[in-house]
Scaffold this motif. Sequence first.
Motif, PDB file in Angstrom:
ATOM      1  N   TYR A 100      -4.157  -3.596  -4.083  1.00  0.00           N
ATOM      2  CA  TYR A 100      -4.900  -2.773  -3.123  1.00  0.00           C
ATOM      3  C   TYR A 100      -4.069  -2.555  -1.856  1.00  0.00           C
ATOM      4  O   TYR A 100      -4.026  -1.441  -1.310  1.00  0.00           O
ATOM      5  CB  TYR A 100      -6.215  -3.444  -2.745  1.00  0.00           C
TER       6      TYR A 100
ATOM      7  N   GLU B  84      -1.272  -0.002  -2.343  1.00  0.00           N
ATOM      8  CA  GLU B  84      -1.800   1.364  -2.367  1.00  0.00           C
ATOM      9  C   GLU B  84      -2.141   1.833  -0.955  1.00  0.00           C
ATOM     10  O   GLU B  84      -1.828   2.971  -0.570  1.00  0.00           O
ATOM     11  CB  GLU B  84      -3.040   1.418  -3.265  1.00  0.00           C
ATOM     12  N   LEU B  85      -2.774   0.964  -0.184  1.00  0.00           N
ATOM     13  CA  LEU B  85      -3.213   1.347   1.157  1.00  0.00           C
ATOM     14  C   LEU B  85      -2.049   1.611   2.097  1.00  0.00           C
ATOM     15  O   LEU B  85      -2.048   2.616   2.833  1.00  0.00           O
ATOM     16  CB  LEU B  85      -4.105   0.243   1.733  1.00  0.00           C
TER      17      LEU B  85
ATOM     18  N   ILE C 103      -0.244   5.023   2.041  1.00  0.00           N
ATOM     19  CA  ILE C 103      -0.924   6.233   2.513  1.00  0.00           C
ATOM     20  C   ILE C 103      -0.774   6.317   4.033  1.00  0.00           C
ATOM     21  O   ILE C 103      -1.260   5.444   4.753  1.00  0.00           O
ATOM     22  CB  ILE C 103      -2.417   6.208   2.141  1.00  0.00           C
TER      23      ILE C 103
ATOM     24  N   SER D  55      -1.471   6.715   7.766  1.00  0.00           N
ATOM     25  CA  SER D  55      -2.765   6.767   8.460  1.00  0.00           C
ATOM     26  C   SER D  55      -2.676   6.264   9.892  1.00  0.00           C
ATOM     27  O   SER D  55      -3.424   5.362  10.282  1.00  0.00           O
ATOM     28  CB  SER D  55      -3.810   5.945   7.691  1.00  0.00           C
TER      29      SER D  55
ATOM     30  N   GLU E 175      -7.014  10.978   4.683  1.00  0.00           N
ATOM     31  CA  GLU E 175      -6.576  10.685   3.312  1.00  0.00           C
ATOM     32  C   GLU E 175      -6.883   9.243   2.918  1.00  0.00           C
ATOM     33  O   GLU E 175      -7.381   8.977   1.823  1.00  0.00           O
ATOM     34  CB  GLU E 175      -5.073  10.955   3.154  1.00  0.00           C
ATOM     35  N   VAL E 176      -6.584   8.321   3.813  1.00  0.00           N
ATOM     36  CA  VAL E 176      -6.822   6.918   3.455  1.00  0.00           C
ATOM     37  C   VAL E 176      -8.326   6.619   3.399  1.00  0.00           C
ATOM     38  O   VAL E 176      -8.780   5.824   2.564  1.00  0.00           O
ATOM     39  CB  VAL E 176      -6.093   5.974   4.430  1.00  0.00           C
TER      40      VAL E 176
ATOM     41  N   SER F 293     -10.570   8.728   2.413  1.00  0.00           N
ATOM     42  CA  SER F 293     -10.997   9.280   1.119  1.00  0.00           C
ATOM     43  C   SER F 293     -10.646   8.322  -0.014  1.00  0.00           C
ATOM     44  O   SER F 293     -11.403   8.182  -0.985  1.00  0.00           O
ATOM     45  CB  SER F 293     -10.332  10.640   0.884  1.00  0.00           C
ATOM     46  N   HIS F 294      -9.502   7.652   0.121  1.00  0.00           N
ATOM     47  CA  HIS F 294      -9.091   6.655  -0.865  1.00  0.00           C
ATOM     48  C   HIS F 294     -10.105   5.516  -0.924  1.00  0.00           C
ATOM     49  O   HIS F 294     -10.517   5.085  -2.010  1.00  0.00           O
ATOM     50  CB  HIS F 294      -7.709   6.120  -0.496  1.00  0.00           C
TER      51      HIS F 294
ATOM     52  N   THR G 181     -13.420   6.716  -2.490  1.00  0.00           N
ATOM     53  CA  THR G 181     -13.325   6.782  -3.956  1.00  0.00           C
ATOM     54  C   THR G 181     -13.516   5.405  -4.573  1.00  0.00           C
ATOM     55  O   THR G 181     -14.195   5.250  -5.591  1.00  0.00           O
ATOM     56  CB  THR G 181     -11.965   7.370  -4.376  1.00  0.00           C
ATOM     57  N   PHE G 182     -12.930   4.394  -3.943  1.00  0.00           N
ATOM     58  CA  PHE G 182     -13.115   3.021  -4.413  1.00  0.00           C
ATOM     59  C   PHE G 182     -14.593   2.644  -4.401  1.00  0.00           C
ATOM     60  O   PHE G 182     -15.107   2.045  -5.354  1.00  0.00           O
ATOM     61  CB  PHE G 182     -12.315   2.053  -3.537  1.00  0.00           C
TER      62      PHE G 182
ATOM     63  N   LYS H 176      -4.223  -3.397   6.896  1.00  0.00           N
ATOM     64  CA  LYS H 176      -4.507  -3.024   5.516  1.00  0.00           C
ATOM     65  C   LYS H 176      -4.523  -4.221   4.582  1.00  0.00           C
ATOM     66  O   LYS H 176      -5.119  -4.162   3.499  1.00  0.00           O
ATOM     67  CB  LYS H 176      -3.523  -1.952   5.061  1.00  0.00           C
TER      68      LYS H 176
END
Length: 350
Positions: free
Chosen positions: A13, A16-17, A20, A22, A29-30, A32-33, A36-37, A190
């Motif tokens: 995780y 991935e974070l 992005i 931010s 964008e982050v 939205s990520h 989605t999770f 993050k």
Amino acid sequence: MGSFIREEEIVQYIKELVSIPSPSGYTEEVMSHVATFMEENGISFQRTNKGALLATIKGKDDSKHRLLTAHVDTLGAMVKEIKGSGRLKLTMVGGFRWNSVEGEYCKIHTADGKTYTGTILIHQTSIHVYKNMGEIKRDEDNIEVRIDEIVKSKADTEKLGVSVGDFVSFEPRVEVTESGFIKSRHLDDKASVGILMHLIKLIKQQNITLPYTTHFLISNNEEIGYGGNSNIPQETMEYIAVDMGAMGDGQATDEYSVSICAKDSSGPYHYKLRQHLVELCKRNDIDYRVDIYPYYGSDASAAIRAGYDIIHGLVGPGIESSHAFERTHISSLKHTANLLWLYLQSELIK
């Protein structure tokens, strides 16, 4: 004990974070990520007007609530000026020092959606030309971005669509070593967001009913001081900011344990809550450090300043070289996750 904790999932995780971009003010964008999770795991959430995300898991007692927060915004910069050479002058987003990003690769995010790469340098970088380059002050007058495009003038750069106010993000350069270290920019915060995502997934997978309705606020303005100071449900009794523990001379925090903050620049955190967290660590063999951060503020302290009548605390993984070339160890992530796992299933402070 939090025997369900899977450190490798937390690390994934985090990777991935941090990948992005931010910086505070440029977090869509982050966010939205993260949204989605939440959708994929069946978690109810709402987006705030400020762009944060408030997820809620209903507990056995819905009259008294808890809230945990971590922030997904990071340090960064904005274009302050396009110089005659076509290079860019910057202004900071968040609190850091220019020497901590000198030589770093970056991305310029234009208003029309284009992205350009570049490098952050002092103007007088070449030792073959500037004999005293090592003595030059690292500040807004001397730091600039060398953009990776053929530009020889201000007009050339403007033709690319670059303009004042465009955001600039720093490359994270995330790496996980065989010895268990996670090296990357933006582990603040993050790493903590990754921990909360993992705990949320575990609660759903293990069909855990929490004793109290619990909110998870993923804030997006912490680095500029006001991320977690709103959208706190009125039933909230306890509020914990999950954020990095800062390391350095005179500090107790290390990269291998969970840090529990007793006091920062805003003053002491709630004593009984701190003692509760310490007792959870002692009873469950969780490696912890109690520490004081003299130049630190959290979303929990921002909430107190905003006037909320809450019990507030601050815990998180120990992060080396905060606001620069950050690093932590997988054991710190594990101990932080284990403490929070137990805290979420414990009784409120009385």
